[in-house]
Design a protein around this motif. Sequence first.
Motif, mmCIF file in Angstrom:
data_model
loop_
_atom_site.group_PDB
_atom_site.id
_atom_site.type_symbol
_atom_site.label_atom_id
_atom_site.label_comp_id
_atom_site.label_asym_id
_atom_site.label_seq_id
_atom_site.Cartn_x
_atom_site.Cartn_y
_atom_site.Cartn_z
ATOM 1 N N THR A 32 -20.195 -33.282 -4.515
ATOM 2 C CA THR A 32 -19.449 -33.610 -5.730
ATOM 3 C C THR A 32 -19.127 -32.394 -6.592
ATOM 4 O O THR A 32 -18.525 -32.544 -7.658
ATOM 5 C CB THR A 32 -20.230 -34.627 -6.588
ATOM 6 O OG1 THR A 32 -21.522 -34.092 -6.896
ATOM 7 C CG2 THR A 32 -20.392 -35.952 -5.851
ATOM 8 N N ASP A 33 -19.500 -31.198 -6.145
ATOM 9 C CA ASP A 33 -19.166 -30.003 -6.927
ATOM 10 C C ASP A 33 -17.900 -29.360 -6.374
ATOM 11 O O ASP A 33 -17.624 -29.437 -5.181
ATOM 12 C CB ASP A 33 -20.322 -28.999 -6.912
ATOM 13 C CG ASP A 33 -20.610 -28.461 -5.522
ATOM 14 O OD1 ASP A 33 -21.047 -29.258 -4.660
ATOM 15 O OD2 ASP A 33 -20.378 -27.257 -5.274
ATOM 16 N N ASP A 34 -17.124 -28.742 -7.245
ATOM 17 C CA ASP A 34 -15.832 -28.196 -6.836
ATOM 18 C C ASP A 34 -15.958 -27.133 -5.754
ATOM 19 O O ASP A 34 -15.157 -27.106 -4.808
ATOM 20 C CB ASP A 34 -15.091 -27.622 -8.044
ATOM 21 C CG ASP A 34 -14.254 -28.677 -8.754
ATOM 22 O OD1 ASP A 34 -14.503 -29.883 -8.534
ATOM 23 O OD2 ASP A 34 -13.351 -28.298 -9.523
ATOM 24 N N ALA A 35 -16.944 -26.243 -5.879
ATOM 25 C CA ALA A 35 -17.095 -25.182 -4.872
ATOM 26 C C ALA A 35 -17.430 -25.785 -3.511
ATOM 27 O O ALA A 35 -16.901 -25.356 -2.473
ATOM 28 C CB ALA A 35 -18.164 -24.179 -5.299
ATOM 29 N N GLY A 36 -18.307 -26.781 -3.497
ATOM 30 C CA GLY A 36 -18.683 -27.422 -2.234
ATOM 31 C C GLY A 36 -17.516 -28.141 -1.591
ATOM 32 O O GLY A 36 -17.323 -28.073 -0.372
ATOM 33 N N GLY A 72 -12.768 -19.339 -8.203
ATOM 34 C CA GLY A 72 -12.337 -18.291 -9.111
ATOM 35 C C GLY A 72 -12.216 -16.940 -8.435
ATOM 36 O O GLY A 72 -11.265 -16.178 -8.688
ATOM 37 N N ARG A 73 -13.150 -16.633 -7.563
ATOM 38 C CA ARG A 73 -13.111 -15.353 -6.864
ATOM 39 C C ARG A 73 -12.040 -15.345 -5.782
ATOM 40 O O ARG A 73 -11.322 -14.363 -5.620
ATOM 41 C CB ARG A 73 -14.495 -15.032 -6.274
ATOM 42 C CG ARG A 73 -15.561 -14.801 -7.346
ATOM 43 C CD ARG A 73 -16.934 -14.572 -6.735
ATOM 44 N NE ARG A 73 -16.973 -13.320 -5.970
ATOM 45 C CZ ARG A 73 -18.003 -12.955 -5.211
ATOM 46 N NH1 ARG A 73 -19.066 -13.751 -5.108
ATOM 47 N NH2 ARG A 73 -17.973 -11.812 -4.559
ATOM 48 N N VAL A 74 -11.924 -16.450 -5.044
ATOM 49 C CA VAL A 74 -10.925 -16.503 -3.973
ATOM 50 C C VAL A 74 -9.511 -16.481 -4.558
ATOM 51 O O VAL A 74 -8.607 -15.866 -3.984
ATOM 52 C CB VAL A 74 -11.135 -17.748 -3.088
ATOM 53 C CG1 VAL A 74 -10.048 -17.846 -2.023
ATOM 54 C CG2 VAL A 74 -12.513 -17.709 -2.425
ATOM 55 N N LEU A 109 -7.983 -23.827 -9.764
ATOM 56 C CA LEU A 109 -8.025 -23.270 -11.123
ATOM 57 C C LEU A 109 -6.976 -23.928 -12.021
ATOM 58 O O LEU A 109 -7.228 -24.137 -13.219
ATOM 59 C CB LEU A 109 -7.812 -21.758 -11.089
ATOM 60 C CG LEU A 109 -8.894 -20.931 -10.372
ATOM 61 C CD1 LEU A 109 -8.728 -19.450 -10.711
ATOM 62 C CD2 LEU A 109 -10.308 -21.390 -10.712
ATOM 63 N N ARG A 110 -5.825 -24.280 -11.449
ATOM 64 C CA ARG A 110 -4.818 -24.978 -12.253
ATOM 65 C C ARG A 110 -5.332 -26.353 -12.678
ATOM 66 O O ARG A 110 -5.049 -26.805 -13.799
ATOM 67 C CB ARG A 110 -3.503 -25.112 -11.474
ATOM 68 C CG ARG A 110 -2.752 -23.791 -11.331
ATOM 69 C CD ARG A 110 -1.310 -24.007 -10.872
ATOM 70 N NE ARG A 110 -1.211 -24.586 -9.542
ATOM 71 C CZ ARG A 110 -1.184 -23.867 -8.414
ATOM 72 N NH1 ARG A 110 -1.287 -22.539 -8.453
ATOM 73 N NH2 ARG A 110 -1.068 -24.473 -7.245
#
Length: 199
Positions: A32-36, A72-74, A109-110
């Motif tokens: 449920t996390d955005d990075a995952g 954010g990094r990608v 990010l958008r």
Amino acid sequence: MNRTTTPVRARWAESDPLLTEYYDHEWGMPVTDDAGIFERLSLEAFQSGLSWLVVLRKREAFRAAFAGFDPGRVAAFDGTDVERLMSDAGIIRNRRKILATIENARAVLRLHDAGESLSELVWSHQPDRSPAPRDDAEVPTTSPESHALAAELKRRGFAFVGATTVYALMSAIGIVDAHLVDSHRRGCSGLWRADGTRR
């Protein structure tokens, strides 16, 4: 006399120990996390046209190459990073998929800039019922919800997000339970009953 029962798995999960490990401990568990979710969406895109085993074997290399799939990094990757990735033998070197992953990070990010999240968007397409396949032939590859989610992701600027890729993501992160009804992993997410109704 004790009887031991052989776990029931999808056919694909029996073909290699790495796939069995993934099936038994990760596939279908909620993320449920955005990075995952961004990681799994990216890996599903890289898998397109290839074997999931190829992706799993390269997963740690992918994580290293794509900054732990931190959106954010990608999103800040530039042409130099693209060439770095194209020369990295540890990953699948497909320029279109690499560029899509970077653009997808920017799309995440958008969403954040609009006060939304990738997780909310993806999970908002959870169906009221999950499939209840009795054998591998009955496991769906798309659904009305995966078509709708794919269309919405494309509208938001995501790439390599066809209905089949999106359904694979939904199955992998527990949005649907695509485990066979007799599988020892059926219902493992805690979100679905064996008959495909929500808990």
